[in-house]
Design an enzyme around this catalytic site. Structure first.
Site, PDB file in Angstrom:
ATOM      1  N   HIS A  25      -4.254 -10.589 -12.750  1.00  0.00           N
ATOM      2  CA  HIS A  25      -3.152  -9.551 -13.344  1.00  0.00           C
ATOM      3  C   HIS A  25      -1.725  -9.512 -13.093  1.00  0.00           C
ATOM      4  O   HIS A  25      -0.853  -9.206 -13.776  1.00  0.00           O
ATOM      5  CB  HIS A  25      -3.650  -8.279 -13.173  1.00  0.00           C
ATOM      6  CG  HIS A  25      -5.300  -7.744 -13.941  1.00  0.00           C
ATOM      7  ND1 HIS A  25      -5.781  -6.749 -13.834  1.00  0.00           N
ATOM      8  CD2 HIS A  25      -5.798  -8.811 -14.734  1.00  0.00           C
ATOM      9  CE1 HIS A  25      -6.805  -6.773 -14.790  1.00  0.00           C
ATOM     10  NE2 HIS A  25      -7.074  -7.899 -15.053  1.00  0.00           N
ATOM     11  N   ASN A  26      -1.413  -9.799 -11.820  1.00  0.00           N
ATOM     12  CA  ASN A  26       0.030  -9.423 -11.459  1.00  0.00           C
ATOM     13  C   ASN A  26       0.753 -11.168 -11.219  1.00  0.00           C
ATOM     14  O   ASN A  26       1.960 -10.854 -11.039  1.00  0.00           O
ATOM     15  CB  ASN A  26      -0.053  -8.918  -9.711  1.00  0.00           C
ATOM     16  CG  ASN A  26      -0.857  -7.745  -9.868  1.00  0.00           C
ATOM     17  OD1 ASN A  26      -1.640  -7.710  -8.850  1.00  0.00           O
ATOM     18  ND2 ASN A  26      -0.922  -6.802 -10.701  1.00  0.00           N
ATOM     19  N   HIS A  30      -1.031  -8.631 -19.553  1.00  0.00           N
ATOM     20  CA  HIS A  30      -0.132  -8.683 -18.403  1.00  0.00           C
ATOM     21  C   HIS A  30       1.137  -9.184 -18.199  1.00  0.00           C
ATOM     22  O   HIS A  30       1.671  -8.815 -17.341  1.00  0.00           O
ATOM     23  CB  HIS A  30      -1.260  -9.345 -17.162  1.00  0.00           C
ATOM     24  CG  HIS A  30      -2.528  -8.633 -17.350  1.00  0.00           C
ATOM     25  ND1 HIS A  30      -2.852  -7.395 -16.813  1.00  0.00           N
ATOM     26  CD2 HIS A  30      -3.820  -9.078 -17.839  1.00  0.00           C
ATOM     27  CE1 HIS A  30      -4.134  -7.010 -17.013  1.00  0.00           C
ATOM     28  NE2 HIS A  30      -4.799  -8.106 -17.458  1.00  0.00           N
ATOM     29  N   CYS A  87       0.920 -12.522   8.791  1.00  0.00           N
ATOM     30  CA  CYS A  87       1.476 -11.624  10.085  1.00  0.00           C
ATOM     31  C   CYS A  87       0.204 -10.799  10.467  1.00  0.00           C
ATOM     32  O   CYS A  87      -1.027 -11.078  10.315  1.00  0.00           O
ATOM     33  CB  CYS A  87       2.562 -10.881   9.828  1.00  0.00           C
ATOM     34  SG  CYS A  87       2.433  -9.399   8.626  1.00  0.00           S
ATOM     35  N   THR A 138      -0.571  -7.799  10.061  1.00  0.00           N
ATOM     36  CA  THR A 138      -1.245  -6.793   8.998  1.00  0.00           C
ATOM     37  C   THR A 138      -1.227  -7.543   7.784  1.00  0.00           C
ATOM     38  O   THR A 138      -1.950  -7.214   6.770  1.00  0.00           O
ATOM     39  CB  THR A 138      -0.624  -5.706   8.794  1.00  0.00           C
ATOM     40  OG1 THR A 138       0.718  -5.476   8.599  1.00  0.00           O
ATOM     41  CG2 THR A 138      -0.993  -4.830  10.150  1.00  0.00           C
ATOM     42  N   ASP A 162       3.649 -15.237  11.306  1.00  0.00           N
ATOM     43  CA  ASP A 162       4.282 -15.093  12.682  1.00  0.00           C
ATOM     44  C   ASP A 162       3.227 -15.084  13.715  1.00  0.00           C
ATOM     45  O   ASP A 162       2.010 -15.618  13.374  1.00  0.00           O
ATOM     46  CB  ASP A 162       4.948 -13.715  12.697  1.00  0.00           C
ATOM     47  CG  ASP A 162       4.121 -12.487  12.776  1.00  0.00           C
ATOM     48  OD1 ASP A 162       2.854 -12.763  12.773  1.00  0.00           O
ATOM     49  OD2 ASP A 162       4.618 -11.170  12.790  1.00  0.00           O
TER      50      ASP A 162
HETATM   51  C1  RB5 Z   1       4.116  -8.163  15.046  1.00  0.00           C
HETATM   52  O1  RB5 Z   1       3.469  -7.614  16.400  1.00  0.00           O
HETATM   53  C2  RB5 Z   1       3.433  -7.468  13.944  1.00  0.00           C
HETATM   54  O2  RB5 Z   1       4.516  -6.263  13.888  1.00  0.00           O
HETATM   55  C3  RB5 Z   1       3.608  -8.121  12.674  1.00  0.00           C
HETATM   56  O3  RB5 Z   1       2.747  -9.400  12.924  1.00  0.00           O
HETATM   57  C4  RB5 Z   1       3.244  -7.594  11.270  1.00  0.00           C
HETATM   58  O4  RB5 Z   1       1.959  -7.132  11.346  1.00  0.00           O
HETATM   59  C5  RB5 Z   1       4.150  -6.758  10.792  1.00  0.00           C
HETATM   60  O5  RB5 Z   1       4.078  -6.189   9.594  1.00  0.00           O
END
Ligand code: RB5
Length: 149
Positions: free
Chosen positions: A97-98, A132, A64, A66, A7
């Protein structure tokens, strides 16, 4: 083939990973987004996840802000094991492992250099199998609602 998606919060690190893939001559398919305009990350999670589960791509990389939201969405697709990674150790261990099949990273968490390093480790680390396998199979059983204690 590596499937890529992001995103607006992950666009910068996705572009850094694309440059790395091009330098290494690794085939990839970019499912977007392509600009910094605000978009909804589940759309890209779904497209990349489907590319992995239908066999078009061996692995996926999703970015994204995070790495968390996009991993949550991807993990809703049957057969996906998406891992949020923000250090080299986890990039390696989630393959070993995963048997993670999608790497998720955050553009507001990791630098472009770090994201490229995590992608490099993820792509080049094999699943160890052995004990695993049983655990990964248990994850699949939970997903299929066939898991019993
Ligand atoms: C977008 O602002 C943000 O919420 C998205 O990139 C992400 O971090 C969501 O988990």
């Amino acid at each position: 083939m590596i499937a890529l998606g992001c995103d607006h919060g992950g666009l910068n690190i996705k572009n850094a990973v694309i440059k790395y893939l091009e330098d290494k001559g690794i085939e990839y398919k970019d499912f977007g987004c392509f600009t910094e305009e605000s978009v909804d990350y589940p759309e890209y999670a779904f497209k990349v996840a489907k590319s992995v589960t239908n066999g078009e791509s061996e692995l996926g990389i999703l970015c994204c802000g995070t790495g968390i939201g996009i991993s949550m969405a991807a993990n809703k697709v049957k057969g996906i094991r998406a891992a949020v990674v923000s250090n080299e150790f986890c990039a390696e261990m989630t393959r070993r492992h995963n048997n993670a099949n999608i790497l998720c990273m955050g553009g507001r968490v990791s630098t472009e250099e770090e994201a490229v390093k995590y992608a490099d480790i993820f792509i080049n680390t094999p699943f160890e199998g052995g004990r695993h396998n049983r655990r990964v199979d248990m994850i699949t059983a939970i997903e299929n609602e066939t898991y019993t204690i």
